[in-house]
Design a protein around this motif. Sequence first.
Motif, PDB file in Angstrom:
ATOM      1  N   SER A  87     -30.224 -55.704  17.886  1.00  0.00           N
ATOM      2  CA  SER A  87     -30.841 -55.492  16.565  1.00  0.00           C
ATOM      3  C   SER A  87     -30.034 -56.188  15.493  1.00  0.00           C
ATOM      4  O   SER A  87     -30.570 -56.745  14.528  1.00  0.00           O
ATOM      5  CB  SER A  87     -30.926 -53.998  16.243  1.00  0.00           C
ATOM      6  N   LEU A  88     -28.707 -56.161  15.650  1.00  0.00           N
ATOM      7  CA  LEU A  88     -27.849 -56.864  14.687  1.00  0.00           C
ATOM      8  C   LEU A  88     -28.159 -58.357  14.712  1.00  0.00           C
ATOM      9  O   LEU A  88     -28.300 -58.984  13.656  1.00  0.00           O
ATOM     10  CB  LEU A  88     -26.377 -56.609  15.031  1.00  0.00           C
ATOM     11  N   TYR A  89     -28.324 -58.897  15.936  1.00  0.00           N
ATOM     12  CA  TYR A  89     -28.582 -60.335  16.050  1.00  0.00           C
ATOM     13  C   TYR A  89     -29.975 -60.725  15.549  1.00  0.00           C
ATOM     14  O   TYR A  89     -30.245 -61.890  15.314  1.00  0.00           O
ATOM     15  CB  TYR A  89     -28.358 -60.817  17.489  1.00  0.00           C
ATOM     16  N   TYR A  90     -30.834 -59.735  15.370  1.00  0.00           N
ATOM     17  CA  TYR A  90     -32.131 -60.016  14.750  1.00  0.00           C
ATOM     18  C   TYR A  90     -31.927 -60.389  13.279  1.00  0.00           C
ATOM     19  O   TYR A  90     -32.629 -61.231  12.721  1.00  0.00           O
ATOM     20  CB  TYR A  90     -33.039 -58.787  14.883  1.00  0.00           C
ATOM     21  N   HIS A  91     -30.915 -59.775  12.659  1.00  0.00           N
ATOM     22  CA  HIS A  91     -30.675 -60.006  11.225  1.00  0.00           C
ATOM     23  C   HIS A  91     -29.659 -61.114  10.953  1.00  0.00           C
ATOM     24  O   HIS A  91     -29.741 -61.794   9.937  1.00  0.00           O
ATOM     25  CB  HIS A  91     -30.198 -58.715  10.556  1.00  0.00           C
ATOM     26  N   PHE A  92     -28.669 -61.264  11.834  1.00  0.00           N
ATOM     27  CA  PHE A  92     -27.601 -62.246  11.615  1.00  0.00           C
ATOM     28  C   PHE A  92     -27.312 -63.000  12.903  1.00  0.00           C
ATOM     29  O   PHE A  92     -27.277 -62.403  13.983  1.00  0.00           O
ATOM     30  CB  PHE A  92     -26.310 -61.537  11.153  1.00  0.00           C
ATOM     31  N   ALA A  93     -27.023 -64.293  12.764  1.00  0.00           N
ATOM     32  CA  ALA A  93     -26.709 -65.096  13.952  1.00  0.00           C
ATOM     33  C   ALA A  93     -25.346 -64.719  14.531  1.00  0.00           C
ATOM     34  O   ALA A  93     -25.081 -64.971  15.704  1.00  0.00           O
ATOM     35  CB  ALA A  93     -26.740 -66.577  13.594  1.00  0.00           C
ATOM     36  N   GLY A  94     -24.494 -64.115  13.713  1.00  0.00           N
ATOM     37  CA  GLY A  94     -23.173 -63.739  14.220  1.00  0.00           C
ATOM     38  C   GLY A  94     -22.275 -63.249  13.106  1.00  0.00           C
ATOM     39  O   GLY A  94     -22.694 -63.108  11.956  1.00  0.00           O
ATOM     40  N   LYS A  95     -21.025 -63.012  13.485  1.00  0.00           N
ATOM     41  CA  LYS A  95     -20.036 -62.466  12.556  1.00  0.00           C
ATOM     42  C   LYS A  95     -19.824 -63.363  11.348  1.00  0.00           C
ATOM     43  O   LYS A  95     -19.690 -62.901  10.226  1.00  0.00           O
ATOM     44  CB  LYS A  95     -18.687 -62.312  13.288  1.00  0.00           C
ATOM     45  N   ASP A  96     -19.768 -64.689  11.603  1.00  0.00           N
ATOM     46  CA  ASP A  96     -19.548 -65.639  10.506  1.00  0.00           C
ATOM     47  C   ASP A  96     -20.627 -65.494   9.442  1.00  0.00           C
ATOM     48  O   ASP A  96     -20.333 -65.490   8.243  1.00  0.00           O
ATOM     49  CB  ASP A  96     -19.580 -67.081  11.029  1.00  0.00           C
ATOM     50  N   ASP A  97     -21.874 -65.384   9.884  1.00  0.00           N
ATOM     51  CA  ASP A  97     -22.982 -65.256   8.937  1.00  0.00           C
ATOM     52  C   ASP A  97     -22.851 -64.009   8.092  1.00  0.00           C
ATOM     53  O   ASP A  97     -23.199 -64.005   6.904  1.00  0.00           O
ATOM     54  CB  ASP A  97     -24.323 -65.204   9.686  1.00  0.00           C
ATOM     55  N   ILE A  98     -22.356 -62.944   8.712  1.00  0.00           N
ATOM     56  CA  ILE A  98     -22.181 -61.697   7.960  1.00  0.00           C
ATOM     57  C   ILE A  98     -21.101 -61.884   6.901  1.00  0.00           C
ATOM     58  O   ILE A  98     -21.266 -61.488   5.744  1.00  0.00           O
ATOM     59  CB  ILE A  98     -21.827 -60.532   8.916  1.00  0.00           C
ATOM     60  N   LEU A  99     -20.000 -62.533   7.288  1.00  0.00           N
ATOM     61  CA  LEU A  99     -18.911 -62.750   6.325  1.00  0.00           C
ATOM     62  C   LEU A  99     -19.350 -63.665   5.189  1.00  0.00           C
ATOM     63  O   LEU A  99     -19.042 -63.414   4.022  1.00  0.00           O
ATOM     64  CB  LEU A  99     -17.675 -63.316   7.036  1.00  0.00           C
ATOM     65  N   VAL A 100     -20.111 -64.717   5.535  1.00  0.00           N
ATOM     66  CA  VAL A 100     -20.636 -65.613   4.493  1.00  0.00           C
ATOM     67  C   VAL A 100     -21.445 -64.817   3.478  1.00  0.00           C
ATOM     68  O   VAL A 100     -21.250 -64.925   2.259  1.00  0.00           O
ATOM     69  CB  VAL A 100     -21.519 -66.728   5.110  1.00  0.00           C
ATOM     70  N   GLU A 101     -22.347 -63.996   3.980  1.00  0.00           N
ATOM     71  CA  GLU A 101     -23.220 -63.223   3.086  1.00  0.00           C
ATOM     72  C   GLU A 101     -22.397 -62.249   2.227  1.00  0.00           C
ATOM     73  O   GLU A 101     -22.635 -62.101   1.029  1.00  0.00           O
ATOM     74  CB  GLU A 101     -24.264 -62.474   3.913  1.00  0.00           C
ATOM     75  N   LEU A 102     -21.413 -61.596   2.845  1.00  0.00           N
ATOM     76  CA  LEU A 102     -20.564 -60.659   2.096  1.00  0.00           C
ATOM     77  C   LEU A 102     -19.809 -61.374   0.979  1.00  0.00           C
ATOM     78  O   LEU A 102     -19.748 -60.901  -0.158  1.00  0.00           O
ATOM     79  CB  LEU A 102     -19.563 -59.978   3.031  1.00  0.00           C
ATOM     80  N   LEU A 103     -19.240 -62.533   1.318  1.00  0.00           N
ATOM     81  CA  LEU A 103     -18.477 -63.273   0.316  1.00  0.00           C
ATOM     82  C   LEU A 103     -19.400 -63.774  -0.796  1.00  0.00           C
ATOM     83  O   LEU A 103     -19.060 -63.693  -1.982  1.00  0.00           O
ATOM     84  CB  LEU A 103     -17.729 -64.439   0.970  1.00  0.00           C
TER      85      LEU A 103
END
Lengths: 214, 214
Positions: free
Chosen positions: B58-74
């Motif tokens: 389900s997480l991978y449905y929203h984000f391609a991976g950890k890097d994408d999450i960090l990009v969005e957070l930053l």
Amino acid sequence: MSTTPRARVGRPRATAGSTQLAPRDEILDAAAALFVENGFAATTTRAIAERIGIRQASLYYHFAGKDDILVELLERTVRPSVEFAKTLREDPSLASAAALHTLAVRDVETLAAAPHNIGTLYLLPEANRDRFDGFRASRRELRDAYGAFAMDAATDALRATWTLAELGAAIIHLVEIVIPLRRDGEMIDAVRIADACLRLCGLDDAAIAAATGR
Amino acid sequence: MSTTPRARVGRPRATAGSTQLAPRDEILDAAAALFVENGFAATTTRAIAERIGIRQASLYYHFAGKDDILVELLERTVRPSVEFAKTLREDPSLASAAALHTLAVRDVETLAAAPHNIGTLYLLPEANRDRFDGFRASRRELRDAYGAFAMDAATDALRATWTLAELGAAIIHLVEIVIPLRRDGEMIDAVRIADACLRLCGLDDAAIAAATGR
């Protein structure tokens, strides 16, 4: 994970290593490079040892582990300036504004010269653990040294609204601008940053010139 | 490595989860908490998924991976202020000093409200990779917005010695003081930080009062 080129393993000390550093400093230097490049969690003591061509056991002769290395690296970014602040405080002929300016210049230069820009490590989640209480205490000491000079140098208006700790925090952070600047390949010279610290205290150009003997 | 309590795995969306966040925001919030507590490298997408009780898929449905999450957070720490700077720039009735002050107040408030103080992630080694070029470009855009307002508001003496990029860097870093302060459980109110930004431009108390309508 590591991108370190595999160095020879052995006792390079006896065979004219590529650097002139003492073994302890060589470990610190290699660790700083790896922590800054790859992150703290992703760096193993083995990778650090391999980078300089010593055995992991030799590394453990100098440091109990990775945390100890990070503690020492972080303290090296702060301790020289803490000591310098003490000598400035003991000079009764020095006005607070001049002391603040001199300390800021020295501190910027220390951070700018730190190997591998280790100042970036200060915000690591790992540096927030109890093990780093000593480093955080040293940094608070430096912040309060800035704060004491700054409160004494500041205009009345400023002193009425800022606490010593707050003003110290603003100034230490302004000094530490060199860390992200250096990371981005940019730089602002130490004197102008120190001038900005005095401006933060409410001093105008004439007062800054007087304080710095320009 | 993770200290996350094991949450139930499944589809909590349907069963009145503990938060009111959209799934994507819930992932970002959990990831921010884990990155800040444990570091980026030590946090797995599985740990993030477990924390909010969803499957890794389900997480991978929203984000391609950890890097994408960090990009969005930053980017969430910077984008609102970049947008706000644009609206300020389009207001011809607003003087540069006032615009700078207003932007700094809003920016401090954004950083102070960011979940889990994600601003601390900006200096992560990981955030220096190519994947984060977009974030760094946004941050440069904000720095230059500060720089443009500041150069226009600054005294002649200051304008003669600082470039727009340098002054912008000094000011964005002064604003970002809230990140380490918040981490240490301290705070300086947004207006005083914004005042300090104007002082950095060489403005005195009277000019600051005029610029801010006090």
